[in-house]
Design an enzyme around this catalytic site. Structure first.
Site, PDB file in Angstrom:
ATOM      1  CB  SER A  96      42.539  -8.768 -46.537  1.00  0.00           C
ATOM      2  OG  SER A  96      41.585  -7.851 -46.079  1.00  0.00           O
ATOM      3  CE  LYS A 141      41.311  -5.052 -43.562  1.00  0.00           C
ATOM      4  NZ  LYS A 141      40.488  -5.782 -44.523  1.00  0.00           N
ATOM      5  CE  LYS A 177      43.706 -12.858 -45.374  1.00  0.00           C
ATOM      6  NZ  LYS A 177      42.781 -12.276 -46.363  1.00  0.00           N
TER       7      LYS A 177
END
Length: 305
Positions: A100, A175, A244
């Site tokens: 990611s 994503k 994150k």
């Protein structure tokens, strides 16, 4: 069997390990690497792969190199240097970054590897550890059509839904935005359970009602009973990683000058939970932060105490 195509895989964590197992089951020749030497040896032995000593080593026998790592910074580190993967890849190889990542960093990396006549796509996943084990991940793929075509059979060994999102970096943006929606749904659902419990409703019953009503989402279906009400908090995706990803999503908002006040609040709530609960928590443990704010615990007495 897929004996003619050699796959290298870097990153054997909670998601990477079952993904490697799916590739092995599909018959691909595999070399694997993780910064944890013992884990590399264990996974290699379990799936019949070659245990590589360095990123360069794993890349040296790879037609397609898959990275499944915590962040873009770590992907960069693994690719660069004398022992980095780029030093081992031959011209014409393909990098499939399933981490990611940060879209702008991904685009910059793709430009860098292209100078070596190596292609790159971003192909992050959704579905968690359970779907990684069964090979039913949803995979977003960004990059030029020819490179995605080349990677698609490999991706299909790990996922049942392959969605092409556009140019390189677009899959990483998608994503992050997916996780933003997921994170928002989790928080509002937990708050609803806390409100209902204070009113006198049973939280488990509330989850049942939500799951046959318009309030249904992934968290009500697959997280609340399984990991929150059970008090297990072990879904397999870290709170640190969620924070994150939410930062990446807000970065995309800022880069596109898109006002996102609710998204900012969502990110701030998750970041606050991270600070209060500490690092290393499962993302479902964010419910404990909501409970702390509400002054009650889900599954307590009729007053939520």
């Amino acid at each position: 069997m897929q004996e003619t195509l050699r796959i290298g895989f870097i990153g054997l964590g909670a998601m990477g390990e079952p993904m490697v197992a799916r590739l092995a089951a599909a018959g691909y020749g595999l070399a694997v690497y993780d910064a944890d030497v013992a884990r590399t040896a264990r996974v290699a032995a379990a799936v019949g792969a070659r245990a590589a000593a360095t990123p360069k080593d794993v890349a040296s026998t790879s037609d397609i190199l898959v990275t499944m790592l915590p962040s873009s910074a770590i992907v960069e580190k693994v690719l660069d240097g004398d022992d980095g993967a780029l030093a081992g890849l031959a011209e014409g190889a393909l990098i499939v970054d399933m981490s990611s990542g940060v879209p702008d960093v991904t685009r910059a990396l793709a430009g860098k590897v292209a100078e070596r006549r190596i292609a790159m796509i971003d192909a992050p996943v959704s579905g968690g550890v359970s779907r990684a084990r069964t090979g039913e991940l949803a995979i977003m793929a960004g990059g030029d059509a020819a490179s995605v075509d080349r990677a698609e059979p490999v991706l299909k060994a790990m996922g049942t839904s392959i969605v092409r999102t556009g140019p390189i970096g677009s899959a990483h943006a998608m994503k992050a935005l997916n996780n933003l929606v997921s994170a928002g749904g989790f928080l509002i659902g937990i708050e609803a359970l806390l409100i209902g419990q204070k009113f006198g409703l049973d939280p488990a019953l509330m989850v049942d009602v939500l799951n046959v009503s318009t309030g249904m989402n992934n968290s009500t279906q697959k997280k609340f009973k399984q990991f929150v009400l059970s008090r297990k908090f072990d879904a397999g995706f870290g709170l640190d990683l969620m924070v994150k990803d939410l930062g990446i999503a807000l970065g995309v908002a800022n880069a596109t000058s898109t006002p996102a006040p609710f998204s900012s609040l969502c990110r701030d709530m998750w970041a606050s939970a991270q600070k209060v609960l500490g690092s290393g928590q499962d993302h479902t443990a964010v419910a404990k932060f909501s409970e702390l704010v509400a002054g009650s615990t889900l599954g307590g007495d009729e007053n939520g105490k």
